[in-house]
Design a protein around this motif. Structure first.
Motif, PDB file in Angstrom:
ATOM      1  N   ALA A  95       0.873  -1.173   0.000  1.00 44.32           N
ATOM      2  CA  ALA A  95       0.000   0.000   0.000  1.00 44.32           C
ATOM      3  C   ALA A  95       0.906   1.218   0.000  1.00 44.32           C
ATOM      4  O   ALA A  95       1.343   1.678   1.054  1.00 44.32           O
ATOM      5  CB  ALA A  95      -0.930  -0.003   1.206  1.00 44.32           C
ATOM      6  N   GLY A  96       1.227   1.709  -1.185  1.00 49.29           N
ATOM      7  CA  GLY A  96       2.201   2.787  -1.269  1.00 49.29           C
ATOM      8  C   GLY A  96       3.549   2.307  -0.787  1.00 49.29           C
ATOM      9  O   GLY A  96       4.045   1.267  -1.213  1.00 49.29           O
ATOM     10  N   GLY A 112      13.718  -0.870   0.725  1.00 46.60           N
ATOM     11  CA  GLY A 112      13.217   0.480   0.901  1.00 46.60           C
ATOM     12  C   GLY A 112      11.783   0.575   1.367  1.00 46.60           C
ATOM     13  O   GLY A 112      11.302   1.674   1.655  1.00 46.60           O
ATOM     14  N   ALA A 113      11.087  -0.563   1.462  1.00 48.05           N
ATOM     15  CA  ALA A 113       9.688  -0.533   1.895  1.00 48.05           C
ATOM     16  C   ALA A 113       9.597  -0.355   3.407  1.00 48.05           C
ATOM     17  O   ALA A 113      10.498  -0.747   4.151  1.00 48.05           O
ATOM     18  CB  ALA A 113       8.974  -1.806   1.479  1.00 48.05           C
ATOM     19  N   GLU A 114       8.505   0.221   3.855  1.00 48.39           N
ATOM     20  CA  GLU A 114       8.214   0.298   5.285  1.00 48.39           C
ATOM     21  C   GLU A 114       7.449  -0.967   5.654  1.00 48.39           C
ATOM     22  O   GLU A 114       6.249  -1.076   5.420  1.00 48.39           O
ATOM     23  CB  GLU A 114       7.388   1.541   5.605  1.00 48.39           C
ATOM     24  CG  GLU A 114       8.156   2.837   5.520  1.00 48.39           C
ATOM     25  CD  GLU A 114       9.218   2.969   6.608  1.00 48.39           C
ATOM     26  OE1 GLU A 114       9.126   2.228   7.607  1.00 48.39           O
ATOM     27  OE2 GLU A 114      10.117   3.809   6.457  1.00 48.39           O
ATOM     28  N   ALA A 115       8.158  -1.943   6.199  1.00 43.86           N
ATOM     29  CA  ALA A 115       7.565  -3.247   6.491  1.00 43.86           C
ATOM     30  C   ALA A 115       6.831  -3.229   7.821  1.00 43.86           C
ATOM     31  O   ALA A 115       7.335  -2.711   8.824  1.00 43.86           O
ATOM     32  CB  ALA A 115       8.653  -4.318   6.512  1.00 43.86           C
ATOM     33  N   LEU A 116       5.638  -3.795   7.830  1.00 35.62           N
ATOM     34  CA  LEU A 116       4.828  -3.927   9.037  1.00 35.62           C
ATOM     35  C   LEU A 116       4.503  -5.400   9.215  1.00 35.62           C
ATOM     36  O   LEU A 116       3.843  -6.008   8.372  1.00 35.62           O
ATOM     37  CB  LEU A 116       3.544  -3.104   8.915  1.00 35.62           C
ATOM     38  CG  LEU A 116       3.753  -1.590   8.804  1.00 35.62           C
ATOM     39  CD1 LEU A 116       2.471  -0.911   8.361  1.00 35.62           C
ATOM     40  CD2 LEU A 116       4.239  -1.015  10.122  1.00 35.62           C
ATOM     41  N   LEU A 117       4.978  -5.972  10.308  1.00 34.38           N
ATOM     42  CA  LEU A 117       4.804  -7.397  10.574  1.00 34.38           C
ATOM     43  C   LEU A 117       3.543  -7.635  11.384  1.00 34.38           C
ATOM     44  O   LEU A 117       3.383  -7.112  12.484  1.00 34.38           O
ATOM     45  CB  LEU A 117       6.025  -7.941  11.336  1.00 34.38           C
ATOM     46  CG  LEU A 117       5.901  -9.351  11.918  1.00 34.38           C
ATOM     47  CD1 LEU A 117       5.763 -10.382  10.804  1.00 34.38           C
ATOM     48  CD2 LEU A 117       7.103  -9.666  12.802  1.00 34.38           C
TER      49      LEU A 117
END
Length: 289
Positions: A95-96, A112-117
């Motif tokens: 998502a973006g 470079g992604a903002e990873a959310l686990l």
């Protein structure tokens, strides 16, 4: 162990909750009950009773008749390892700049992604539902536009995925509240798993009704990914707790319900800045003058 579900529906939340409570006295006794709003705008509520042995059809028929509910539909569920199933079926979501994933997909995080686990066992509200994804995309756009909110709260936070995404973007403490204590426990576990302990504070709260949230107001950015009627019920509090120039990102709204929510918020002083539809669901960005 096999599981049986007995589902019915009735009008009005109080009637549904009373029916569920009465169902707890059945023999065999259900191991759990649930009451859920059916999102068709008719104030109809689904009541579910869950058993580990076949329920008594006659007793269910009498219960439904006594409470003026529809006849129960009984189904036997097969034995399934749901966590393993979700791991197989739950693909990562982009998502973006955000990449929501389970630990089984940790190696697939793009550079470079903002990873959310979010673990598969805690999959509700991970971003795989269009409403949560819509909120993440709205946040992504605000970041791209240079927004810099200093006071942020996630109302009805679920797994806290939105609060954590905001904490990754802005160097501030983000508050997250949910009415469900189990959801708050899950949210706190997710915050720790994502290395955001001390950056996201999770509390049990009904809307804005918590001392920590009230002291932090007014807010520059509010997330509320819940349902149409609770969102409308929140309008007076939004008008009170959203700062002038602040934004509320709203979702959990069917496309057929979006205009009703927009109109209600307009009466509370929050105007529509942007609407995005994702299938049957809408995400609204409202701004206070």
């Amino acid at each position: 162990m096999a599981t049986w579900t007995a589902l019915t529906h009735t009008k009005g939340r109080e009637a549904a909750e009373a029916l569920a409570e009465a169902g707890e006295d059945l023999t065999p006794e259900p191991v759990g009950t649930g009451v859920f709003e059916i999102e068709d705008g008719s104030d109809r509520w689904e009541v579910g009773l869950y058993f580990t042995e076949p329920p008594d059809d006659v007793a269910l028929a009498l219960l439904a008749a006594a409470w003026g509910a529809a006849p129960f539909t009984v189904s036997e569920l097969p034995e399934v390892d749901w966590v393993a199933h979700v791991k197989r079926e739950l693909a990562p979501v982009e998502a973006g700049r955000f990449f929501v994933h389970g630990s089984h997909d940790a190696e697939s995080v793009p550079e470079g992604a903002e990873a959310l686990l979010i673990e598969a066992a805690m999959a509700f509200g991970t971003g795989h539902h269009a409403t949560t994804k819509g909120c993440l995309l709205a946040l992504d756009r605000l970041v791209a536009e240079g927004a810099a909110p200093e006071r942020i709260v996630d109302i009805g936070c679920g797994t806290a995925v939105l609060a954590m995404a905001a904490a990754r973007m802005f160097p501030v403490m983000v508050l997250a509240g949910d009415i469900d204590p189990q959801a708050v426990d899950v949210a706190r576990a997710n915050v720790i798993a994502n290395g955001l302990d001390g950056r996201v504070e999770c509390v049990e709260a009904v809307g804005f009704d918590h001392p920590l949230i009230e002291r932090a107001a007014p807010f520059d950015l509010v997330f509320a990914n819940i349902l149409k009627q609770p969102l409308i019920d929140l309008v007076p509090d939004m008008a009170r707790y959203v700062a002038h120039g602040g934004r509320a990102i709203l979702s959990g709204i069917l496309t057929t319900q979006a205009q009703e929510v927009i109109d209600a918020y307009a009466k509370g002083g929050l105007a529509l800045e942007r609407r995005d539809d994702f299938g049957d669901w809408s995400t609204l960005v409202m701004q206070r003058a």
